[in-house]
Design an enzyme around this catalytic site. Structure first.
Site, short mmCIF file in Angstrom:
data_model
loop_
_atom_site.label_atom_id
_atom_site.label_comp_id
_atom_site.label_asym_id
_atom_site.label_seq_id
_atom_site.Cartn_x
_atom_site.Cartn_y
_atom_site.Cartn_z
CE LYS A 84 -3.86 -1.96 2.66
NZ LYS A 84 -4.56 -1.88 3.97
N GLY A 131 2.31 4.52 1.20
CA GLY A 131 2.53 4.92 2.59
C GLY A 131 3.57 4.07 3.28
NE ARG A 168 11.68 -1.04 9.48
CZ ARG A 168 10.68 -1.92 9.46
NH1 ARG A 168 10.23 -2.46 10.57
NH2 ARG A 168 10.11 -2.25 8.31
CB ALA A 180 9.03 8.24 8.18
CG HIS A 209 5.17 32.10 31.65
ND1 HIS A 209 5.93 31.13 32.28
CD2 HIS A 209 4.25 32.51 32.57
CE1 HIS A 209 5.51 30.98 33.52
NE2 HIS A 209 4.49 31.81 33.73
#
Length: 458
Positions: free
Chosen positions: A39, A41, A263, A310, A435
């Site tokens: 897919k 992505g 990986r 990524a 702040h």
């Protein structure tokens, strides 16, 4: 004869690097084919960044429910409904996926669904159809390394851990890097008894040593057990448990073993070596402009040696598209790529840590300051511990930003600007951080670096 289709750019792989290259190339008027067997992505969207961060958000909510009583909010944590959690996680992924596929199509990119293989220096074969590109971008991504262990039953990788149908009682995590500590953090928040086994001397060993020490302190406080300097030897499982044996004679038993040792590049069997692309242990070698040794062939993302992130692949994809289009983009400085570990506490860093800076510039030529989050109002409200650390060349630019604490990943953007623009503390004269925010902690560290700390001791 197989049909041959002609393109300006053929991209093999539609993960963060591949789809960015395809979309940017199409935006620049090039004819693009984007080849993906799974897919669009890739790992990030479907098996990595997005689903893990959905689980981490649920973990944060679980912790807040547990701790609500301490701030006067009544309630209780009653456990995790895995069906509902997986539905939430999958819903996030699906919405992102639908949006991404729509974007890719709207840019005029032709998406080819099928497993591609490089069959000549300019051609990718997908199920017998040939896609020839004046330029080819290799972007085939990565896979979970396993140390040769069979991934089955109670021995799992992050792929299986993301789709569990129940919360385990206990887990051993092999590897104390980013993936390992993120899952340790998630599971501990869900009530799991977690033990990390790491061969190197510290958790998150690529981070500044002071960050590693703070993470270890925080994990001890949370009840996450870990054993560093401990080398894995073997694992055995039965129907009810898995046992890990280490080289120093220790053994650990739990419901599951998560193998999280990093990986590897997904390049095997894709034809790269046969077409003469230079490789090293499965990685594709490139020059600083991401060109391989084969003219017209580029590589991006996790298959290129370096940080497997990524957003690095995404940046490289844009760079390669612009390079192909003749825009001569500025070469990417990997040292300026931000890194975030989304554990509790979060870790954010960019640039050199103190040790690396001292190696590069000399020990006497580097100074560093830490601003403890105990002095930050918003961090007090969040009940977090940690610090912001800034490293600079003495009387020179900032070369490293390091932070640890709840939600500190959101601060890495300014950290990146500090380092990439070679800022000096004096550049902040007349500037102020709002702040009460955690962002103020960066301002306090800069004040300390400038020699005028207000909320820290000299």
């Amino acid at each position: 004869m197989a049909e041959t289709l002609e393109y300006d750019v053929v991209v093999l792989g539609a993960g963060s690097g591949g789809y960015a290259a395809a979309m940017r190339a199409a935006q620049l008027g090039l004819k693009v084919a984007l080849v993906e067997g799974d897919k669009v992505g890739g790992t990030c969207l479907h098996r990595g960044c997005i689903p893990t961060k959905a689980l981490l958000h649920a973990a944060e909510v679980a912790d807040e429910m547990r701790e609500g009583g301490s701030i006067g909010v009544r309630g209780s944590f009653e456990g995790i409904d895995m069906d509902a959690l997986n539905s939430y996680k999958d819903g996030v992924v699906q919405r992102m996926y639908k949006g991404l596929t729509g974007l890719v199509a709207s840019r005029g990119v032709e998406t080819v669904n099928g497993w591609g293989r490089l069959v000549s220096k300019d051609t990718v074969d997908v199920d017998g159809t040939l896609y020839r590109g004046k330029n080819v971008v290799l972007a085939s991504g990565s896979f979970s390394k396993t140390l040769g262990l069979e991934i089955a039953g109670r021995i799992i990788t992050s792929d299986q851990a993301l789709n569990m149908d129940r919360v385990p009682n206990s887990a051993i995590i092999l590897g104390g890097g980013v993936i390992g500590v993120e899952f340790a953090s998630v599971w501990r928040s869900y009530g799991v008894d977690v033990t990390i086994v790491e061969g190197l001397p510290s958790l998150v060993p690529n981070e500044d040593p002071s960050v590693s020490k703070q993470l270890e302190r925080s994990f001890r406080k949370r009840g996450i057990k870990f054993s560093t300097k401990t080398m894995f030897e073997r694992a055995e499982q039965d129907e009810s448990s898995v046992t890990v044996h280490t080289q120093d004679g220790k053994s650990f038993t739990a419901d599951y073993l998560l193998v999280a040792i990093g990986r590897g590049p997904a390049t095997s069997g894709l034809g790269y070596e046969e077409q003469g692309v230079s490789m090293d242990r499965g990685f594709v070698l490139t020059d600083e402009r991401l060109r391989t040794n084969v003219p017209g062939v580029y590589a991006v993302g996790d298959i290129v040696p370096g940080l497997q992130l990524a957003h690095r692949g995404f940046l490289q994809g844009i760079f390669v598209a612009e390079e192909i289009a003749g825009l001569n983009p500025r070469a990417i400085d990997e040292n300026l790529i931000p890194r975030v570990t989304f554990s509790n506490p979060e870790i954010a860093s960019v640039g050199l840590n103190q040790n690396k800076a001292e190696e590069k510039y000399g020990k006497g030529n580097v100074e560093a300051v830490e601003f403890n989050l105990a002095g930050n109002g918003k961090s007090q409200m969040l009940g977090t511990q940690g610090f912001v650390k800034i490293v600079r060349v003495k009387d020179g630019p900032i070369v490293g930003f390091h932070a640890i604490g709840a939600r500190m990943g959101e601060q890495v953007g300014e950290g990146q600007l500090l380092v990439s623009w070679e800022a000096q503390p004096e550049d902040f004269d007349g500037l102020i951080h709002a702040h009460p925010t955690q962002n103020e902690s960066i301002g306090e560290a800069i004040l300390a670096l400038a020699g005028k700390p207000l909320h820290t001791h000299n």
